[in-house]
Design a protein around this motif. Structure first.
Motif, PDB file in Angstrom:
ATOM      1  N   SER A 147       0.823  -1.211   0.000  1.00  0.00           N
ATOM      2  CA  SER A 147       0.000   0.000   0.000  1.00  0.00           C
ATOM      3  C   SER A 147       0.858   1.262   0.000  1.00  0.00           C
ATOM      4  CB  SER A 147      -0.933  -0.012   1.210  1.00  0.00           C
ATOM      5  OG  SER A 147      -1.707   1.151   1.254  1.00  0.00           O
ATOM      6  N   LYS A 168       2.408   1.626  -3.473  1.00  0.00           N
ATOM      7  CA  LYS A 168       1.398   2.049  -4.448  1.00  0.00           C
ATOM      8  C   LYS A 168       1.068   3.532  -4.262  1.00  0.00           C
ATOM      9  CE  LYS A 168       0.393  -1.876  -6.553  1.00  0.00           C
ATOM     10  NZ  LYS A 168       0.506  -2.085  -7.977  1.00  0.00           N
ATOM     11  N   SER A 169       0.994   3.980  -3.019  1.00  0.00           N
ATOM     12  CA  SER A 169       0.706   5.400  -2.753  1.00  0.00           C
ATOM     13  C   SER A 169       1.817   6.291  -3.277  1.00  0.00           C
ATOM     14  CB  SER A 169       0.524   5.640  -1.255  1.00  0.00           C
ATOM     15  OG  SER A 169      -0.641   5.016  -0.793  1.00  0.00           O
TER      16      SER A 169
END
Length: 99
Positions: free
Chosen positions: A37, A40-41
């Motif tokens: 996560s 991806k951010s």
């Protein structure tokens, strides 16, 4: 440089990143260091910065990247008033023909 984040541990982290030599090494290190996560951010924010640099409008950026308008605004603010980190990387990516 933002004195709020500057410390010995951050220096070591950035030195470690500068030691990476290939994309594969980056994948391996960052996969160990960050959650999926988080990665991806970060990649989403860079994509947003690239699109803002190309003068895309927020609605198009949100539709293509899935980024919220708050994220787009934050990246836009960094592009205009930040430490020039995005500008440096965008320039270097363009030089190498990566974008």
């Amino acid at each position: 440089m933002n004195e709020k984040i500057k410390d010995d541990n951050m220096d070591i982290l950035f030195e470690a990143i500068l030691k990476l030599k290939t994309i594969e090494e980056c994948y391996n290190f960052f996969e160990d260091l960050c959650t999926v996560s988080e990665l991806k951010s970060m990649s989403q924010r860079l994509e947003v910065a690239l699109m803002l640099d190309e003068k895309h409008v927020y609605t198009d950026i949100a539709a293509k990247t899935g980024a919220s308008t708050a994220t787009i605004s934050r990246v836009n603010r960094a592009l205009h008033y930040g430490a020039e980190g995005y500008r440096l990387i965008i320039s270097r990516l363009k030089e190498k023909g990566n974008v």
